[in-house]
Design a protein around this motif. Structure first.
Motif, PDB file in Angstrom:
ATOM      1  N   THR A   1       0.822  -1.171  -0.129  1.00  0.00           N
ATOM      2  CA  THR A   1      -0.014   0.077   0.154  1.00  0.00           C
ATOM      3  C   THR A   1       0.633   1.386  -0.061  1.00  0.00           C
ATOM      4  O   THR A   1       0.596   2.245  -0.655  1.00  0.00           O
ATOM      5  CB  THR A   1      -1.103  -0.032   1.334  1.00  0.00           C
ATOM      6  N   GLU A   2       1.928   1.329   0.984  1.00  0.00           N
ATOM      7  CA  GLU A   2       2.709   2.527   0.825  1.00  0.00           C
ATOM      8  C   GLU A   2       3.520   2.645  -0.374  1.00  0.00           C
ATOM      9  O   GLU A   2       3.725   3.828  -0.985  1.00  0.00           O
ATOM     10  CB  GLU A   2       3.690   2.217   1.960  1.00  0.00           C
ATOM     11  N   LEU A   3       3.867   1.336  -0.836  1.00  0.00           N
ATOM     12  CA  LEU A   3       4.631   1.415  -2.470  1.00  0.00           C
ATOM     13  C   LEU A   3       3.417   2.151  -3.384  1.00  0.00           C
ATOM     14  O   LEU A   3       4.198   2.957  -4.360  1.00  0.00           O
ATOM     15  CB  LEU A   3       5.114   0.128  -2.852  1.00  0.00           C
ATOM     16  N   LEU A   4       2.593   1.692  -3.553  1.00  0.00           N
ATOM     17  CA  LEU A   4       1.507   2.058  -4.392  1.00  0.00           C
ATOM     18  C   LEU A   4       1.196   3.669  -4.214  1.00  0.00           C
ATOM     19  O   LEU A   4       1.093   4.427  -5.033  1.00  0.00           O
ATOM     20  CB  LEU A   4       0.156   1.231  -4.567  1.00  0.00           C
ATOM     21  N   ARG A   5       1.341   3.947  -2.832  1.00  0.00           N
ATOM     22  CA  ARG A   5       0.656   5.528  -2.959  1.00  0.00           C
ATOM     23  C   ARG A   5       1.916   6.207  -2.981  1.00  0.00           C
ATOM     24  O   ARG A   5       1.691   7.301  -3.659  1.00  0.00           O
ATOM     25  CB  ARG A   5       0.448   5.678  -1.165  1.00  0.00           C
TER      26      ARG A   5
ATOM     27  N   LEU B   1      12.113  -3.232   0.674  1.00  0.00           N
ATOM     28  CA  LEU B   1      12.823  -2.207   0.351  1.00  0.00           C
ATOM     29  C   LEU B   1      12.716  -1.294  -0.658  1.00  0.00           C
ATOM     30  O   LEU B   1      12.783   0.012  -0.552  1.00  0.00           O
ATOM     31  CB  LEU B   1      14.240  -2.904   0.135  1.00  0.00           C
ATOM     32  N   MET B   2      11.836  -1.813  -1.745  1.00  0.00           N
ATOM     33  CA  MET B   2      11.406  -1.057  -2.808  1.00  0.00           C
ATOM     34  C   MET B   2      10.439   0.230  -2.455  1.00  0.00           C
ATOM     35  O   MET B   2      10.408   1.301  -2.781  1.00  0.00           O
ATOM     36  CB  MET B   2      10.879  -1.779  -4.044  1.00  0.00           C
ATOM     37  N   ALA B   3       9.306  -0.238  -1.434  1.00  0.00           N
ATOM     38  CA  ALA B   3       8.363   0.317  -1.008  1.00  0.00           C
ATOM     39  C   ALA B   3       9.103   1.448  -0.100  1.00  0.00           C
ATOM     40  O   ALA B   3       8.471   2.615  -0.202  1.00  0.00           O
ATOM     41  CB  ALA B   3       7.293  -0.383   0.032  1.00  0.00           C
ATOM     42  N   LYS B   4      10.055   0.954   0.888  1.00  0.00           N
ATOM     43  CA  LYS B   4      10.663   2.050   1.757  1.00  0.00           C
ATOM     44  C   LYS B   4      11.426   3.056   0.915  1.00  0.00           C
ATOM     45  O   LYS B   4      11.311   4.097   1.447  1.00  0.00           O
ATOM     46  CB  LYS B   4      11.387   1.219   2.677  1.00  0.00           C
TER      47      LYS B   4
ATOM     48  N   ALA C   1      10.682   6.912   1.411  1.00  0.00           N
ATOM     49  CA  ALA C   1      11.880   7.799   1.818  1.00  0.00           C
ATOM     50  C   ALA C   1      11.965   9.045   0.625  1.00  0.00           C
ATOM     51  O   ALA C   1      12.151  10.203   1.415  1.00  0.00           O
ATOM     52  CB  ALA C   1      13.191   6.964   2.177  1.00  0.00           C
ATOM     53  N   ALA C   2      11.930   8.534  -0.561  1.00  0.00           N
ATOM     54  CA  ALA C   2      12.010   9.629  -1.439  1.00  0.00           C
ATOM     55  C   ALA C   2      11.013  10.698  -1.135  1.00  0.00           C
ATOM     56  O   ALA C   2      11.225  11.939  -1.257  1.00  0.00           O
ATOM     57  CB  ALA C   2      12.120   9.034  -2.787  1.00  0.00           C
ATOM     58  N   GLU C   3       9.901  10.108  -0.926  1.00  0.00           N
ATOM     59  CA  GLU C   3       8.756  11.231  -0.814  1.00  0.00           C
ATOM     60  C   GLU C   3       9.014  12.250   0.421  1.00  0.00           C
ATOM     61  O   GLU C   3       8.570  13.320   0.488  1.00  0.00           O
ATOM     62  CB  GLU C   3       7.637  10.429  -0.461  1.00  0.00           C
ATOM     63  N   ARG C   4       9.762  11.633   1.421  1.00  0.00           N
ATOM     64  CA  ARG C   4      10.170  12.403   2.837  1.00  0.00           C
ATOM     65  C   ARG C   4      11.430  12.975   2.607  1.00  0.00           C
ATOM     66  O   ARG C   4      11.915  13.369   3.553  1.00  0.00           O
ATOM     67  CB  ARG C   4       9.957  11.604   3.863  1.00  0.00           C
ATOM     68  N   ARG C   5      11.890  13.113   1.272  1.00  0.00           N
ATOM     69  CA  ARG C   5      13.451  13.694   0.917  1.00  0.00           C
ATOM     70  C   ARG C   5      14.463  12.855   1.691  1.00  0.00           C
ATOM     71  O   ARG C   5      15.571  13.815   2.225  1.00  0.00           O
ATOM     72  CB  ARG C   5      13.237  15.163   1.338  1.00  0.00           C
ATOM     73  N   VAL C   6      14.211  11.759   2.020  1.00  0.00           N
ATOM     74  CA  VAL C   6      15.332  10.824   2.547  1.00  0.00           C
ATOM     75  C   VAL C   6      16.060  10.000   1.445  1.00  0.00           C
ATOM     76  O   VAL C   6      15.162   9.313   0.756  1.00  0.00           O
ATOM     77  CB  VAL C   6      14.864  10.079   3.709  1.00  0.00           C
TER      78      VAL C   6
ATOM     79  N   VAL D   1      14.151   0.475   9.450  1.00  0.00           N
ATOM     80  CA  VAL D   1      14.008   1.295   8.331  1.00  0.00           C
ATOM     81  C   VAL D   1      13.346   2.514   8.676  1.00  0.00           C
ATOM     82  O   VAL D   1      13.676   3.687   8.347  1.00  0.00           O
ATOM     83  CB  VAL D   1      13.833   0.697   6.933  1.00  0.00           C
ATOM     84  N   ASP D   2      11.980   2.235   9.055  1.00  0.00           N
ATOM     85  CA  ASP D   2      10.903   3.089   9.502  1.00  0.00           C
ATOM     86  C   ASP D   2      11.709   4.196  10.698  1.00  0.00           C
ATOM     87  O   ASP D   2      11.377   5.357  10.476  1.00  0.00           O
ATOM     88  CB  ASP D   2       9.816   2.597  10.052  1.00  0.00           C
TER      89      ASP D   2
END
Length: 537
Positions: free
Chosen positions: A331-335, A391-394, A398-403, A432-433
């Motif tokens: 879900t996080e990956l799709l979002r 890891l792909m989802a994370k 992370a990219a969305e949060r500029r990390v 990771v979170d």
């Protein structure tokens, strides 16, 4: 009409008054007995002295053996009666025949003897029934002082004083005894009334049947709820624990009344149970269980009575979280990808509108090459699809949060058994979170690096971040207190790290945190089964 039952305070008052009356009756009886003993002792001595004095009188010695001595001794006998205030004065000859007495009706009769030794010239004093009435009497022998028969037994002198009845003794003692008894009744009644009021106040006005019913309801409620309940007194001794609380804390059946120290409760669990302040949703690990505890302090009239702590077992939620992990990651990956694709489509739309068609082609080719490069790098180092998908989802999150989420060049993980992969994904996702949370507030550049290494029987997961690190005083507690990296900086709390340690320990491993020059580094190690496929290096 139903008869009204007396209250507890009323019963206590009646019982106390009955006890007071019994005590007063006993005190009165003892006082009368002491008065009788005193009378016997004092009057016995007095009548003995009077009898001895009369027996030694020369007139009595001279006339006792002569014919018709009663006429001569009668004035002396009556004079003794009048002057001493006794009840009776009697003189008998050596044979025991009364020759003179204040009671003329007994003259000529036999003298009643208090002891057989009186007939052999021995003295005696004590109680004696004279003419149907009890008296304290003394019998003294009359001895001759003539040289020819010196010391011969001439007769007996008896003087008696009537013994007072019980009523007479009570009336005679009323000047002080009744006053004392009245004061005692007043004090006893007041004390009983105060005691009844105190008992009523301590029982909160409830009657015994109400207290019994309340106790039964409490026991049914405490042992029927699914949460553990533990009550402690100010000395940290258990005053109450229900069945669930005993199970969660592994306490023996006889634990009530024992202290936490005696029960072997230590560490984080001891700190939460024995804290001086109230606690809300505190987390502690205890023998493979994740416990969430809420403690409330109990005070009454400004006095600390102890604390009550409720415990919930969150261990079962770990399995649910692992089962939902893949769905959450997807879900996080799709979002995140939907957000990323929306931004890319906006760029493409803008280029088309300005008629930069060649630039659109180059932009799409660059996006495709970047995605292929990321997929190729991840899939070549992480062969397990579930961990790679995580890891792909994370990475998108992370990219969305500029990390920047990057994979260490030393990463190498093969395909795992599904159960092993679920635990590895759970630990990796939690670490990771926390790392992303720590890094996103540390300024630019923000990054998180993941390194997965394995051997034939274990997997090691290392997560580094560019955050501020973990305070040294919390380094040993972040896993037992249920902190996230936000909580380490004073934010909200969770159970991610607690679950991480629980999974690692269940698989014979451990998790630890250290600070580096760049930030914090979490290292987790756990045992896994045989690999389904070899590791591509």
């Amino acid at each position: 009409m139903r008869r009204r039952r007396p209250t507890l305070a009323g019963e206590m008052l009646i019982l106390q008054l009955a006890i007071v009356l019994m005590v007063l009756f006993a005190v009165g009886a003892i006082s009368l007995a002491q008065s009788a003993a005193t009378f016997d002792r004092v009057e016995g001595r007095r009548v003995t002295a009077l009898a001895e004095q009369l027996a030694w009188n020369p007139l009595v010695r001279a006339q006792i053996g002569r014919p018709a001595p009663g006429e001569v001794l009668a004035p002396l006998v009556h004079s003794t009666l009048t002057q001493s205030g006794v009840t009776s004065v009697t003189v008998a000859d050596a044979s025991g025949k009364i020759i003179s007495s204040t009671d003329t009706t007994v003259v000529g009769a036999a003298l009643p003897l208090g002891d057989p030794g009186v007939a052999r010239a021995r003295g005696w004093s004590g109680h004696l029934v004279v003419d149907g009435a009890p008296e304290v009497a003394a019998q003294v022998p009359v001895l001759s002082d003539a040289p020819a028969d010196h010391g011969a037994h001439l007769g007996t002198v008896m003087i008696g004083v009537a013994a007072p009845t019980v009523w007479e003794r009570l009336v005679g003692a009323s000047s002080y005894l009744l006053t004392y008894l009245g004061v005692a009744v007043a004090l006893g009644g007041a004390g009983s009334w105060l005691l009844a009021r105190r008992i009523k106040r301590q029982t909160l006005g409830m009657e015994p049947r109400e207290i019994a019913g309340l106790t039964e309801h409490r026991e049914a409620m405490l042992h029927g709820i699914a949460e553990g309940v533990v009550a402690l007194d100010p000395q940290h001794r258990l005053t109450m624990v229900n069945d669930m609380g005993r199970t969660l804390l592994d306490l023996p059946d006889h634990c009530v009344g024992m202290s936490l120290t005696a029960l072997g409760v230590q560490g984080r669990l001891y700190d939460v149970l024995s804290g001086a302040d109230e606690a809300h949703d505190e987390i502690a690990l205890h023998r493979g269980r994740v416990l969430v505890m809420n403690r409330m302090m109990i005070d009454k009239d400004g006095r600390r009575l102890g604390s009550v702590t409720t415990l919930r077992d969150r261990t079962e939620l770990a399995q649910l979280e692992r089962e939902l992990g893949s769905f959450r990651s997807s879900t996080e990956l799709l979002r995140a990808q939907a957000h990323e694709f929306a931004n890319q489509l906006h760029v493409i739309s803008g280029l088309i509108q300005v008629r930069e068609h060649d630039e659109v082609v180059r932009y799409i080719r660059a996006i495709r090459e970047h995605r292929e490069s990321l997929d190729l790098s991840l899939s070549s180092r992480v062969r397990d699809t579930s961990v790679a998908a995580l890891l792909m989802a994370k990475s998108s999150l992370a990219a969305e949060r500029r990390v920047e989420l990057r994979l260490s060049g030393r990463t190498a993980l093969g395909r795992l058994d599904p159960l092993d992969a679920a635990d590895v994904a759970t630990v990796t996702g939690n670490l990771v979170d926390n790392a992303i949370d720590a890094a996103c507030g540390s300024g630019e550049p923000a990054w998180v690096e993941v390194e997965l290494r394995q051997d034939t029987s274990s997997v090691e997961i290392v997560v580094r971040d560019s955050g501020p690190g973990v305070a040294p005083e919390l380094a040993h507690e972040v896993f037992t207190r249920g902190f996230t990296t936000k909580a380490a900086r004073g934010g909200e709390r969770g159970i991610g790290l607690a679950l991480t340690q629980l999974v690692c320990r269940r698989r014979g491993g451990e998790v630890a945190v250290t600070n580096t020059d760049d930030g914090a580094m979490f290292t987790a190690r756990m045992s896994v089964g045989r690999l389904a496929m070899g590791v591509s290096r």
